[in-house]
Design a protein around this motif. Structure first.
Motif, PDB file in Angstrom:
ATOM      1  N   UNK A  78      11.024 -33.106  17.936  1.00 51.47           N
ATOM      2  CA  UNK A  78       9.676 -33.604  17.594  1.00 51.47           C
ATOM      3  C   UNK A  78       9.177 -33.115  16.234  1.00 51.47           C
ATOM      4  N   UNK A  79      10.094 -32.739  15.346  1.00 47.09           N
ATOM      5  CA  UNK A  79       9.714 -32.352  13.987  1.00 47.09           C
ATOM      6  C   UNK A  79       9.892 -33.593  13.101  1.00 47.09           C
ATOM      7  N   UNK A  80       8.972 -34.545  13.279  1.00 49.89           N
ATOM      8  CA  UNK A  80       9.171 -35.891  12.745  1.00 49.89           C
ATOM      9  C   UNK A  80       9.155 -35.952  11.219  1.00 49.89           C
ATOM     10  N   UNK A  81       8.273 -35.215  10.578  1.00 53.03           N
ATOM     11  CA  UNK A  81       8.232 -35.247   9.111  1.00 53.03           C
ATOM     12  C   UNK A  81       9.555 -34.777   8.519  1.00 53.03           C
ATOM     13  N   UNK A  82      10.047 -33.645   9.019  1.00 49.05           N
ATOM     14  CA  UNK A  82      11.320 -33.120   8.524  1.00 49.05           C
ATOM     15  C   UNK A  82      12.473 -34.059   8.866  1.00 49.05           C
ATOM     16  N   UNK A  83      12.414 -34.657  10.050  1.00 53.93           N
ATOM     17  CA  UNK A  83      13.475 -35.562  10.483  1.00 53.93           C
ATOM     18  C   UNK A  83      13.590 -36.754   9.535  1.00 53.93           C
ATOM     19  N   UNK A  84      12.466 -37.375   9.201  1.00 51.52           N
ATOM     20  CA  UNK A  84      12.500 -38.534   8.306  1.00 51.52           C
ATOM     21  C   UNK A  84      13.010 -38.131   6.926  1.00 51.52           C
ATOM     22  N   UNK A  85      12.637 -36.937   6.469  1.00 53.54           N
ATOM     23  CA  UNK A  85      13.131 -36.460   5.183  1.00 53.54           C
ATOM     24  C   UNK A  85      14.646 -36.394   5.149  1.00 53.54           C
TER      25      UNK A  85
END
Length: 287
Positions: A78-85
């Motif tokens: 659920x670390x979505x910002x980092x995941x998209x990066x």
């Protein structure tokens, strides 16, 4: 493999590691799986560099695999910002792009995500990766997400999709725009304030639909699933006025409705009939 993950205790971890090593897959896939496991363990054992990084370096795991697995791990946690990066990094070959996009769009259902329609992550991922959107299961949620952000841009996005998708996507656009449940209940949220529902509905009736699209939408709102939507009949009548289809407006089914500032649909229809005068009988007359 799924019954072995997450591993239960040291014995479970050893068994999972053994299964990965014995599975007949390419070596770098095995390295990716072990990297993911070590990424799980690293936060519990403070080392510098962390175990996952040490492993990836020691086996010379390619940057594109390393980056992708890092992104998947962050998505799962659920670390979505980092995941998209990580998942939009130019070094990686897009893998499971539809599934990743669907996860980003649906994350609003997870209590910890705090997502609403103002969030840009699904759009950012889509623009960078261009997922194919091969099934309705991903197309429908994504078009609703787009429609909540901008009705007009969503319409032109639909027009750029393959023809066989147009009708269903247009219906989803109309439903998202008119369905009050799309905005939730209670206090207005951020998207309601920035982009009010009334503004979306007016934008919808002013779109440059083709004759075919016009027919699809009218059928959807009068005979199809959309007929139960709040404002469905109003939208059909407003559309007729917007495109100058006065003959059709004046002779359509009657709708009383609630008066606004002393004006209701009956009064408007009567006024249009008087204005048309002898032209009332002309089929297809438009202003």
């Amino acid at each position: 493999m799924s019954v072995l993950y997450p591993p239960k205790g040291d014995d479970g971890l050893r068994e999972l590691h053994k299964r990965i090593c014995e599975t007949p897959i390419t070596l770098h896939y095995k390295h990716c799986l072990i990297f993911y496991l070590l990424r799980d363990l690293s936060p519990h054992y403070k080392t510098s560099p962390e175990w996952a990084t040490q492993f990836a370096s020691s086996v010379h795991l390619e940057t594109r695999f390393w980056t992708f697995i890092e992104g998947i791990w962050e998505l799962d946690h659920l670390q979505f910002d980092n995941a998209v990066g990580h998942l939009t990094h130019p070094s990686i070959i897009p893998t499971f792009p539809d599934e990743i996009l669907l996860t980003l769009v649906n994350r609003k259902h997870h209590q910890l995500s705090g997502m609403n329609e103002t969030d840009i992550l699904p759009l950012a991922y889509y623009n960078c990766v261009k997922p194919p959107l091969t099934t309705d299961a991903v197309r429908q949620p994504f078009v609703r997400y787009l429609a909540a952000r901008n009705v007009t841009e969503t319409y032109y996005w639909i027009r750029a999709r393959p023809e066989h998708e147009h009708r269903q996507l247009l219906e989803a656009l109309v439903e998202q725009t008119l369905d009050h449940r799309a905005w939730g209940g209670g206090e207005p949220n951020e998207i309601d304030i920035i982009y009010p529902r009334e503004e979306k509905a007016l934008e919808l009736v002013g779109l440059p639909f083709s004759e075919q699209e016009e027919e699809w939408i009218e059928i959807f709102l009068t005979e199809g699933k959309g007929r139960t939507l709040k404002g469905a009949e109003d939208t059909v009548l407003m559309r007729k006025l917007a495109i100058g289809s006065l003959q059709s407006f004046a002779t359509g089914k009657g709708k009383q409705g609630k008066a606004h500032h002393g004006v209701d649909w009956k009064i408007l229809k009567d006024g249009v009939k008087k204005g048309l005068g002898p032209r009332q009988g002309e089929q297809g007359f438009k202003a």
